[in-house]
Write a protein that holds these residues in place. Structure first.
Motif, PDB file in Angstrom:
ATOM      1  N   THR A  35       0.827  -1.210   0.000  1.00  0.00           N
ATOM      2  CA  THR A  35       0.000   0.000   0.000  1.00  0.00           C
ATOM      3  C   THR A  35       0.860   1.257   0.000  1.00  0.00           C
ATOM      4  O   THR A  35       0.549   2.231  -0.697  1.00  0.00           O
ATOM      5  CB  THR A  35      -0.944  -0.001   1.220  1.00  0.00           C
ATOM      6  OG1 THR A  35      -1.896  -1.061   1.071  1.00  0.00           O
ATOM      7  CG2 THR A  35      -1.694   1.324   1.331  1.00  0.00           C
ATOM      8  N   THR A  36       1.944   1.240   0.753  1.00  0.00           N
ATOM      9  CA  THR A  36       2.834   2.407   0.770  1.00  0.00           C
ATOM     10  C   THR A  36       3.391   2.681  -0.617  1.00  0.00           C
ATOM     11  O   THR A  36       3.457   3.841  -1.065  1.00  0.00           O
ATOM     12  CB  THR A  36       3.983   2.188   1.772  1.00  0.00           C
ATOM     13  OG1 THR A  36       3.435   1.923   3.065  1.00  0.00           O
ATOM     14  CG2 THR A  36       4.861   3.424   1.851  1.00  0.00           C
ATOM     15  N   CYS A  41       3.288   6.044  -5.506  1.00  0.00           N
ATOM     16  CA  CYS A  41       3.075   6.123  -6.958  1.00  0.00           C
ATOM     17  C   CYS A  41       1.899   7.026  -7.304  1.00  0.00           C
ATOM     18  O   CYS A  41       1.902   7.684  -8.351  1.00  0.00           O
ATOM     19  CB  CYS A  41       2.850   4.727  -7.525  1.00  0.00           C
ATOM     20  SG  CYS A  41       4.330   3.687  -7.569  1.00  0.00           S
ATOM     21  N   ALA A  42       0.895   7.057  -6.428  1.00  0.00           N
ATOM     22  CA  ALA A  42      -0.288   7.886  -6.675  1.00  0.00           C
ATOM     23  C   ALA A  42      -0.056   9.351  -6.322  1.00  0.00           C
ATOM     24  O   ALA A  42      -0.877  10.207  -6.676  1.00  0.00           O
ATOM     25  CB  ALA A  42      -1.473   7.358  -5.881  1.00  0.00           C
ATOM     26  N   GLY A  43       1.032   9.643  -5.621  1.00  0.00           N
ATOM     27  CA  GLY A  43       1.265  11.014  -5.167  1.00  0.00           C
ATOM     28  C   GLY A  43       0.556  11.336  -3.871  1.00  0.00           C
ATOM     29  O   GLY A  43       0.552  12.489  -3.426  1.00  0.00           O
ATOM     30  N   ILE A  44      -0.058  10.327  -3.227  1.00  0.00           N
ATOM     31  CA  ILE A  44      -0.724  10.539  -1.934  1.00  0.00           C
ATOM     32  C   ILE A  44       0.312  10.812  -0.857  1.00  0.00           C
ATOM     33  O   ILE A  44       0.086  11.608   0.056  1.00  0.00           O
ATOM     34  CB  ILE A  44      -1.591   9.319  -1.574  1.00  0.00           C
ATOM     35  CG1 ILE A  44      -2.738   9.175  -2.583  1.00  0.00           C
ATOM     36  CG2 ILE A  44      -2.135   9.420  -0.160  1.00  0.00           C
ATOM     37  CD1 ILE A  44      -3.545   7.901  -2.413  1.00  0.00           C
ATOM     38  N   GLU A  45       1.463  10.130  -0.960  1.00  0.00           N
ATOM     39  CA  GLU A  45       2.572  10.376  -0.041  1.00  0.00           C
ATOM     40  C   GLU A  45       3.796  10.820  -0.835  1.00  0.00           C
ATOM     41  O   GLU A  45       4.056  10.313  -1.936  1.00  0.00           O
ATOM     42  CB  GLU A  45       2.902   9.112   0.760  1.00  0.00           C
ATOM     43  CG  GLU A  45       1.835   8.720   1.753  1.00  0.00           C
ATOM     44  CD  GLU A  45       2.367   7.810   2.845  1.00  0.00           C
ATOM     45  OE1 GLU A  45       3.607   7.811   3.070  1.00  0.00           O
ATOM     46  OE2 GLU A  45       1.563   7.126   3.476  1.00  0.00           O
ATOM     47  N   GLU A  46       4.529  11.747  -0.278  1.00  0.00           N
ATOM     48  CA  GLU A  46       5.775  12.221  -0.882  1.00  0.00           C
ATOM     49  C   GLU A  46       6.921  11.393  -0.318  1.00  0.00           C
ATOM     50  O   GLU A  46       7.077  11.277   0.905  1.00  0.00           O
ATOM     51  CB  GLU A  46       5.996  13.696  -0.544  1.00  0.00           C
ATOM     52  CG  GLU A  46       7.147  14.347  -1.286  1.00  0.00           C
ATOM     53  CD  GLU A  46       6.828  14.578  -2.760  1.00  0.00           C
ATOM     54  OE1 GLU A  46       7.788  14.707  -3.541  1.00  0.00           O
ATOM     55  OE2 GLU A  46       5.644  14.628  -3.113  1.00  0.00           O
ATOM     56  N   PRO A  47       7.739  10.759  -1.174  1.00  0.00           N
ATOM     57  CA  PRO A  47       8.796   9.890  -0.645  1.00  0.00           C
ATOM     58  C   PRO A  47       9.849  10.665   0.135  1.00  0.00           C
ATOM     59  O   PRO A  47      10.192  11.800  -0.210  1.00  0.00           O
ATOM     60  CB  PRO A  47       9.395   9.256  -1.906  1.00  0.00           C
ATOM     61  CG  PRO A  47       9.062  10.208  -3.015  1.00  0.00           C
ATOM     62  CD  PRO A  47       7.731  10.809  -2.649  1.00  0.00           C
ATOM     63  N   ARG A  53       8.616   8.346 -11.288  1.00  0.00           N
ATOM     64  CA  ARG A  53       8.252   9.122 -12.465  1.00  0.00           C
ATOM     65  C   ARG A  53       7.405   8.279 -13.404  1.00  0.00           C
ATOM     66  O   ARG A  53       7.620   7.083 -13.560  1.00  0.00           O
ATOM     67  CB  ARG A  53       9.487   9.658 -13.184  1.00  0.00           C
ATOM     68  CG  ARG A  53      10.317  10.592 -12.306  1.00  0.00           C
ATOM     69  CD  ARG A  53      11.475  11.216 -13.058  1.00  0.00           C
ATOM     70  NE  ARG A  53      11.063  12.182 -14.061  1.00  0.00           N
ATOM     71  CZ  ARG A  53      10.738  13.446 -13.795  1.00  0.00           C
ATOM     72  NH1 ARG A  53      10.764  13.893 -12.552  1.00  0.00           N
ATOM     73  NH2 ARG A  53      10.392  14.273 -14.778  1.00  0.00           N
ATOM     74  N   PHE A  54       6.455   8.940 -14.031  1.00  0.00           N
ATOM     75  CA  PHE A  54       5.514   8.298 -14.949  1.00  0.00           C
ATOM     76  C   PHE A  54       5.678   8.946 -16.312  1.00  0.00           C
ATOM     77  O   PHE A  54       5.435  10.148 -16.460  1.00  0.00           O
ATOM     78  CB  PHE A  54       4.093   8.479 -14.426  1.00  0.00           C
ATOM     79  CG  PHE A  54       3.024   7.951 -15.342  1.00  0.00           C
ATOM     80  CD1 PHE A  54       2.665   6.615 -15.316  1.00  0.00           C
ATOM     81  CD2 PHE A  54       2.372   8.785 -16.224  1.00  0.00           C
ATOM     82  CE1 PHE A  54       1.681   6.129 -16.155  1.00  0.00           C
ATOM     83  CE2 PHE A  54       1.387   8.319 -17.073  1.00  0.00           C
ATOM     84  CZ  PHE A  54       1.040   6.981 -17.043  1.00  0.00           C
ATOM     85  N   SER A  60       2.626  13.750  -9.771  1.00  0.00           N
ATOM     86  CA  SER A  60       1.784  14.922  -9.505  1.00  0.00           C
ATOM     87  C   SER A  60       1.380  15.631 -10.794  1.00  0.00           C
ATOM     88  O   SER A  60       0.438  16.432 -10.798  1.00  0.00           O
ATOM     89  CB  SER A  60       2.523  15.901  -8.584  1.00  0.00           C
ATOM     90  OG  SER A  60       3.738  16.324  -9.187  1.00  0.00           O
ATOM     91  N   ALA A  61       2.073  15.328 -11.895  1.00  0.00           N
ATOM     92  CA  ALA A  61       1.792  16.000 -13.165  1.00  0.00           C
ATOM     93  C   ALA A  61       0.915  15.163 -14.091  1.00  0.00           C
ATOM     94  O   ALA A  61       0.650  15.578 -15.215  1.00  0.00           O
ATOM     95  CB  ALA A  61       3.106  16.338 -13.871  1.00  0.00           C
ATOM     96  N   VAL A  62       0.477  13.981 -13.634  1.00  0.00           N
ATOM     97  CA  VAL A  62      -0.368  13.136 -14.471  1.00  0.00           C
ATOM     98  C   VAL A  62      -1.687  12.863 -13.756  1.00  0.00           C
ATOM     99  O   VAL A  62      -1.808  13.036 -12.540  1.00  0.00           O
ATOM    100  CB  VAL A  62       0.336  11.798 -14.822  1.00  0.00           C
ATOM    101  CG1 VAL A  62       1.637  12.051 -15.560  1.00  0.00           C
ATOM    102  CG2 VAL A  62       0.587  10.960 -13.581  1.00  0.00           C
TER     103      VAL A  62
END
Length: 223
Positions: A35-36, A41-47, A53-54, A60-62
């Motif tokens: 889940t982490t 990957c979803a941008g819900i959490e900042e590493p 990158r996607f 955050s840009a997609v």
């Protein structure tokens, strides 16, 4: 392509990983970091360290569509129509385009009869389908499902799989406890203790897990 480099965040430690397949299943024990990883990957959490990158852009840009295991925790609006309309409205689509997207997503998921309902009156399976319709309504580039099939009956789970197959998303990340669902993916990640222990096609990864509980039951019956 999803490219992960130098990722260290909470339990995660993924030095380098490039994912080019469209539908990618993520499996592993509870607490392994699945889940982490999806939240990063979803941008819900900042590493804390590293990047995800996607297609050479930060996530955050997609456009990202998210469906979680417990839709009650993520559904924001009291009416089904407004929940599905949230993504196109947040992106300032016109009223007519938003309405078209809502109705198309509801048809795709098989819930047009629920559009006027209150979210509070829905069953758990219906809420999961509403969350899925909301996630795909604005045609996300990246669709992420975090054990979205865990509490669904067989019919509803198959409907979810059908919508995922027909999605226009360039990549689908699906954390699942169903090894049969994972076996149908293009690529498989097996996680343990925050690391990707095995990755490859389902055939490649499951060949390394044959003596574990992660081996698909149907495959075990047929071998």
């Amino acid at each position: 392509m999803i490219r992960i480099a130098g990722l260290r965040h909470r339990v995660l430690d993924i030095p380098d990983l490039a994912l080019e397949a469209r539908q990618i299943a993520v499996i592993g024990e509870n607490g392994s970091g699945k889940t982490t990883l999806l939240e990063v990957c979803a941008g819900i959490e900042e590493p804390g360290e590293g990047t995800v990158r996607f297609l050479d852009h930060p996530t955050s840009a997609v456009k990202v569509g998210w469906v979680g295991e417990f839709p009650d925790r993520t559904l924001l609006f009291s009416r089904v129509y407004d929940e599905i309309a949230s993504s196109p409205r947040f992106r300032h689509r016109s009223c007519s385009e938003t309405d078209g997207r809502v109705r198309a997503a509801a048809e795709r998921v098989g819930i047009p009869h629920l559009l006027k309902r209150s979210v509070a009156t829905l069953s758990g399976g219906e809420k999961a389908l509403v969350a899925l319709a909301a996630a795909v309504a604005d045609d996300p580039d990246l669709l992420i499902l975090d054990e979205a099939d865990s509490h669904l009956d067989a019919g509803t789970a198959e409907r979810v799989r059908g919508v995922v197959r027909e999605s226009t998303a360039a990549h689908v990340l699906w954390c699942t406890q169903s090894m049969e669902t994972a076996a149908g993916a293009d690529y498989l990640l097996f996680m343990a203790a925050g690391a990707v222990r095995h990755h490859g096609t389902p055939e490649e990864v499951f060949s390394l897990l044959e003596e574990t509980c992660f081996y698909p039951t149907l495959w075990r019956m047929l071998r």
